[in-house]
Design a protein around this motif. Sequence first.
Motif, short mmCIF file in Angstrom:
data_model
loop_
_atom_site.label_atom_id
_atom_site.label_comp_id
_atom_site.label_asym_id
_atom_site.label_seq_id
_atom_site.Cartn_x
_atom_site.Cartn_y
_atom_site.Cartn_z
N GLU A 166 0.83 -1.21 0.00
CA GLU A 166 0.00 0.00 0.00
C GLU A 166 0.86 1.25 0.00
O GLU A 166 0.57 2.21 -0.70
CB GLU A 166 -0.92 0.02 1.22
CG GLU A 166 -2.20 -0.72 1.03
CD GLU A 166 -3.13 -0.58 2.22
OE1 GLU A 166 -2.78 0.08 3.22
OE2 GLU A 166 -4.22 -1.14 2.16
N SER A 167 1.93 1.24 0.81
CA SER A 167 2.83 2.40 0.84
C SER A 167 3.48 2.64 -0.52
O SER A 167 3.63 3.78 -0.95
CB SER A 167 3.92 2.19 1.90
OG SER A 167 3.36 2.21 3.18
N LEU B 168 0.95 4.17 -2.75
CA LEU B 168 0.75 5.56 -2.34
C LEU B 168 1.89 6.43 -2.86
O LEU B 168 1.65 7.52 -3.39
CB LEU B 168 0.65 5.63 -0.82
CG LEU B 168 0.14 6.90 -0.20
CD1 LEU B 168 -1.29 7.18 -0.63
CD2 LEU B 168 0.19 6.80 1.32
N ASP B 169 3.14 5.95 -2.73
CA ASP B 169 4.30 6.70 -3.21
C ASP B 169 4.28 6.90 -4.72
O ASP B 169 4.72 7.93 -5.23
CB ASP B 169 5.60 6.00 -2.82
CG ASP B 169 5.86 6.04 -1.32
OD1 ASP B 169 5.20 6.83 -0.61
OD2 ASP B 169 6.71 5.25 -0.86
N LYS B 170 3.76 5.93 -5.44
CA LYS B 170 3.70 6.00 -6.90
C LYS B 170 2.42 6.67 -7.39
O LYS B 170 2.17 6.72 -8.59
CB LYS B 170 3.79 4.59 -7.51
CG LYS B 170 5.06 3.86 -7.18
CD LYS B 170 6.24 4.48 -7.85
CE LYS B 170 7.50 3.70 -7.54
NZ LYS B 170 8.69 4.33 -8.07
N HIS B 171 1.60 7.17 -6.46
CA HIS B 171 0.36 7.89 -6.76
C HIS B 171 -0.66 7.01 -7.49
O HIS B 171 -1.46 7.51 -8.28
CB HIS B 171 0.63 9.16 -7.55
CG HIS B 171 1.62 10.06 -6.88
ND1 HIS B 171 1.32 10.73 -5.72
CD2 HIS B 171 2.90 10.37 -7.18
CE1 HIS B 171 2.38 11.43 -5.33
NE2 HIS B 171 3.36 11.23 -6.21
N ILE C 278 -2.73 5.04 -5.61
CA ILE C 278 -3.86 5.25 -4.72
C ILE C 278 -3.67 6.57 -4.00
O ILE C 278 -2.56 7.09 -3.92
CB ILE C 278 -4.02 4.09 -3.69
CG1 ILE C 278 -2.76 3.93 -2.83
CG2 ILE C 278 -4.35 2.78 -4.41
CD1 ILE C 278 -2.88 2.90 -1.73
N SER C 279 -4.76 7.11 -3.46
CA SER C 279 -4.68 8.44 -2.85
C SER C 279 -4.64 8.42 -1.33
O SER C 279 -4.30 9.43 -0.71
CB SER C 279 -5.86 9.30 -3.32
OG SER C 279 -7.07 8.69 -2.94
N LYS C 280 -5.00 7.30 -0.69
CA LYS C 280 -4.94 7.22 0.78
C LYS C 280 -4.67 5.79 1.19
O LYS C 280 -4.86 4.85 0.44
CB LYS C 280 -6.23 7.72 1.40
CG LYS C 280 -7.46 6.92 1.05
CD LYS C 280 -8.68 7.47 1.73
CE LYS C 280 -9.87 6.56 1.42
NZ LYS C 280 -11.04 6.92 2.16
N ARG C 281 -4.20 5.65 2.42
CA ARG C 281 -3.89 4.33 2.97
C ARG C 281 -5.16 3.51 3.10
O ARG C 281 -6.23 4.03 3.34
CB ARG C 281 -3.22 4.45 4.32
CG ARG C 281 -1.88 5.15 4.23
CD ARG C 281 -0.97 4.75 5.38
NE ARG C 281 0.31 5.39 5.24
CZ ARG C 281 1.33 4.89 4.56
NH1 ARG C 281 1.19 3.74 3.95
NH2 ARG C 281 2.46 5.53 4.48
#
Length: 119
Positions: free
Chosen positions: A69-70, A73-76, A78-81
């Motif tokens: 998930e992280s 998130l870092d690669k954009h 997904i927008s939230k955890r």
Amino acid sequence: VRSLKDIGGIINIASNSFPRFWIQYAVTPYKIDFLAGTTAVNATEYFPYIQTGQLKGLLAGGIAAAEYESLLLDKHVISKRGDASRGLGSQSLALIVILLFILVGNIGYFASKKLGDKV
């Protein structure tokens, strides 16, 4: 899709032994790429399949899911955890409680042993 030969890849997220069945019935005979996500307890069963190349990737437990998930998130992507990251807090708390019970149990054991020597 008419047969397994028509499938290019399989992703299986499971808390049971289904990944092993995919390896036996699809990956080995048809050389299909296979990714799996399992509980940490079951993950050790699949490490040999990674070494042989039958399993191309493995998410081993909640920590691996949270790390994935992280990465998303870092690669954009997904927008939230998500649930995996949120679940780590309760998992950490449960592990701390288990460690405290072990500590209290050991203290009680040695204290009762010491008292038994005096009586």
